[in-house]
Design an enzyme around this catalytic site. Sequence first.
Site, PDB file in Angstrom:
ATOM      1  N   GLY A  31       9.790  22.156  95.741  1.00 51.94           N
ATOM      2  CA  GLY A  31       9.674  23.040  94.552  1.00 51.94           C
ATOM      3  C   GLY A  31       9.370  24.309  95.169  1.00 51.94           C
ATOM      4  N   CYS A 240      31.205   7.733  73.825  1.00 54.65           N
ATOM      5  CA  CYS A 240      32.483   8.674  74.347  1.00 54.65           C
ATOM      6  C   CYS A 240      33.667   7.906  73.651  1.00 54.65           C
ATOM      7  CB  CYS A 240      32.446   8.319  76.084  1.00 54.65           C
ATOM      8  SG  CYS A 240      34.103   8.938  76.430  1.00 54.65           S
ATOM      9  N   CYS A 271      33.267   8.134  83.635  1.00 58.54           N
ATOM     10  CA  CYS A 271      33.967   7.614  82.315  1.00 58.54           C
ATOM     11  C   CYS A 271      35.206   6.979  82.906  1.00 58.54           C
ATOM     12  CB  CYS A 271      34.636   8.983  81.838  1.00 58.54           C
ATOM     13  SG  CYS A 271      35.040   8.831  80.244  1.00 58.54           S
TER      14      CYS A 271
END
Lengths: 279, 256, 361
Positions: A31, A240, A271
Amino acid sequence: MNAPVYNFAYLNEQTKRMIRRAILKAVAIPGYQVPFASREMPMPYGWGTGGVQVTAAILTPDDTLKVIDQGADDTTNAVSIRKFFVKTSGVATTEKTEDATIIQTRHRIPETPLTAGQILVLQVPIPEPLRFLEPRETETRKMHALEEYGVMHVKLYEDIARYGQIATTYAYPAKVADRYVFDPSPIPKFDNPKLDNSPALQLFGAGREKRIYAVPPFTKVKSLDFEDHPFEVQTWDQPCSICGAEGSFLDEIVTDDKGGRMFVCSDTDFCAKQQDAKL
Amino acid sequence: MKTLLSARDIGKSYGNRVGCENVSFDLHAGEVLAVVGESGSGKTTLLRCLSGHLQSSSGEVTYAMRDGRTVNLASLSEAERRLLMRTDWGFVHQDAREGLRMGVSGGANVGERLMAVGARHYGNIRAVSEDWLARVEISKDRMDDSPWAYSGGMRQRLQIARNLVTSPRLIFMDEPTGGLDVSVQARLLDLIRGLVRKFNLAAIVVTHDLAVARLLSSRMMVMQQGRVIETGLTDQVLEDPQAPYTQLLVSSVLQV
Amino acid sequence: MYVAVKGGEQAIDAAHRLLAEERRGDTSVPSLTLNQIAEQLTLAVDRVMNEGSLYDREWAALAVKQSRGDLIEAIFLIRAARTTLARFGYADPLNTKSMRVKRRVSAAFKDIPGGQILGPTFDYTHRLLDFDLPQQDKAGPAATAPANLNRDMPRVLEMLGAEGLIEQPSSAEEAPQDLTQDPLNFPAGRDLRLQNLARGDEGFLLALAYSTQRGYGRTHPFAGEIRLGMVEVSFTPEELGFPIVIGEIMVTECEMINQFKGSMSIPPQFTRGYGLGFGQCERKVMSMALVDRALRAGELGEERVAPAQDEEFVMSHSDNVQSTGFVEHLKLPHYVDFQSELVMLRRMRADILGDTREAAE
C-alpha cells in the site's frame, strides 16, 4: 537517419531493473507509494503509461497477456495497449481471464476469480488518496508516514452529513495490511472486495504521477467506512440482458432516445463464458 | 499546583535580529498566562516557539505529558509532537481560517480530532460534535454548514470547540479576539473564561489588549523588543505597574 | 437483439489510415521535406528540441511533419524517441562565454564591451502580413556590418559581480541531479527546477512570467544579457580521461537582473534569474529566467504568495506532455465509473423525491 532499435517490451534493461526495484519495495511495504523515475512512453500520460511500464518490466517471453479497459478486451485503449506489447515483445495474448498470467486493466477487476501465480496490473491516474483533501505532496507524505488518516474519515463524514450516505462510488479508499490507506485506482467500489485476500499479486502503476504500489497475495484490504455506515457495493435490480448473470457489474446501454435502456455485463469475457455455460 | 509547562531561556533570532530572548517561566495546570506587548514585541514569536511551530535558537521547554513523564519538547519525534498537538494541546489562531478546515462543515471540523484518534461511529461522532458546538453556543442547525457561512465570532467559537473536543490540558491562543468587533469580543471572552474554569485548562494567551489579559489571565508577562520586562499576577501588574513601559501601556488604555 | 459493441481493433486501424491520408493532404501538392521544415520553420523545430529535451534538428523536423504541425504532439514524439536512446554520460558544462555570438543585447546598459548586436530578430519588425512573401521569398545573404564577432564579450553580470553589485552565481558543490533519471521530490533544488523549466511548456512559463510582472510575485527584472549563438559541446569519455569537443549546438541564454536584497546592515546586491534553451528561443529563456527568480523566493527569504513562486504548482504543471496526456485522457471510456455515479445519483434522488411524495400524500 539512424532509427533506434527497441528492446523486448520496449524498455531497456536498465529501466526495467529500476522499475522492478520499485516493485520489490512496493511489495515489501503493501500500500505504500514508491516513487519511480517514470519514463516517457509512446502513449500519452494518463492513458496507462504506469501500467504499461510495470507490465513491460515484468513481462517474459513465456507470459500470456490479457489487456482490458472498462472490463472489455475490445475497447480502443485496451486494443492499443495489447497491440503495443505484441509489436514490441511478440508475447501471446488471450481474452480468457483464467488463461492469462498477466492482466493489465483499467477501471475494473475481472469477475472471474484470480488464482495464485497471476499478476494483475492496474492503471492509476491519481495515486494519492489524500490528494483532493491536501494538495501538497510534502504534507501528504508526512501524513502517510505518521498514519494521520483522520482527514479521510472527515470526507466520509461530510458525505453522510450531506447525502445521508458515503458518496464515493469509485476509487474508494481502503486500508492495506492495517497500515497504509491507498487509492485502488478508479475501479468501482463494487470491485473493492476482490482486492482483499486475493491469491494474485496486484500491482498499481501511475506513470504521470511516478508512483508504484502493490498489494501482495493474501493481504488484508479493508475499505474505509463507519461502524454505523458500513461499506457496501452497488447492486442492480436486473440481471445481465445477455447472459443472465446476477452478481456482475453491469454497463448501461442506451438503446433509443426515449429512455430505453439495457444492462449488460461489463466484463465481456465473463459474459461470454456465462453464455457458453447456458448452451 | 503541578507544573505543566516550563520554559527556560527561550530565545529566537533571525540573523542579527532578535525575535525574543531570555524568556523563562513556569505554567501550572489550570493557570492562564497572558503575554502582552505591542506588535513586534516578540510575543507571537515566543508563542510559536513554545508550541513547536517554530524552532527556537536557544533555551528549552519541558512539558508534563499525560502519562506522567516530563519531556523536553525538542526531544520528541515529529510523530509524537504532532500527536501532542492534536490531543493534549490546542492552538487558537487569530485568523480562524488557519485553524479550521474551511472546506468541510462545522460538525466535521469538530469531529476531525476524534476521527484522527480512531473514532469510527458516525452517530457518536456527530453527537459529541453537536454537544461541543452547543457548549460554544453554535446551534445544531448550523452544524452542517461550511465555516465560510459562519460569522467571524462563530468561526472563533468553532475553532475553540475543534480544539477542546479531545480534552486538552493546554491551549495556546494568538490574539483570539483580534479582528472581532467589541460586543462579539466580549461574548467570546466570557465563553473562553467559562470553559477555562470548567475544564481546568491551562492557557498561554498572546494579546496586545490589556482588557483581554485582565479578563482571562491570572498571571501576565509584558514583553518589549523581544524581552520580558515585567511579570507577575495580572491584577498586581495592572494595578501597580513597575516598569516604565508597562506604566505607559496601562495608562494609555482608555478607562471605560 | 442488442449485440455487444465489437470491432475496436478494426476501428483503430481505419482511424490510423485516415489520419495518414489527412496528414498527406492534397496529393497534387508537393510533400513537405524535412529540409524545408528545418530551414524555414526553424523556430518550430527549435521549440520541439527544447521541450522534447533532445538536440537533433532532423528528428525534430520529422516530428513536426509527422504531427501535422501540432507542436505538443511533435514534442511527445521526440520525448518518446529520447527514452530509447543509450546514455553515454553528461557533457561538461557549456561555456556560453565563448559563444560564437549571432545576437547579443542588454537592456541594462546603453553600450557594453563587445557591443549590442541585434542579429536576426523579429523585435523591431512591423507586424504587417507580407502578402508578397510567397512570390518573392528569394532573400539572399543579408548585408551585415563588418563585425568581427570574435571580439571579447564579457558577461554583463560578471562585470556587475566584479563590483559586488550582484550575487555570485550559485556554485555547484554536489553534482546536479537528473530530472529524467530520478523521481522528483519536493522541495526541489535549483538544478531540478531549472531542468523542469527548460523542458516546460513555453505558454505556461510565459503566462507565469507575465504574472510576476503584473504583481503576482514581483521581482523588478532587467534583462541583463541575452545571447544567441553556437557553443561547443565538450565531453570527457571514461576511456580517454580528457575532454574532447564533440560538436557545437545553438543556444539562447538569458540572465536577468532582479530586485536587490539586503538591508541597512547587510550590503544589498541584485539577484539573478537564469534561462537557457536550444536554438533561438528568447521568449522561452526570458520567461524561464523570470520564473526561476520567482521560485527562488524560499532561499531569498521572500514570502510565497503568488502562483509563480509555488514550486509544487509550477513544477507539477509545466510539462505539456504530461498535462496534455491527462487532459485528453478524458476522451477515454469512463463509462464504468460513470455508471457507478449514475446508480448512486438515481438512488439519492429516489430517496428524496420518494420522501416528498410520501409527505404529500
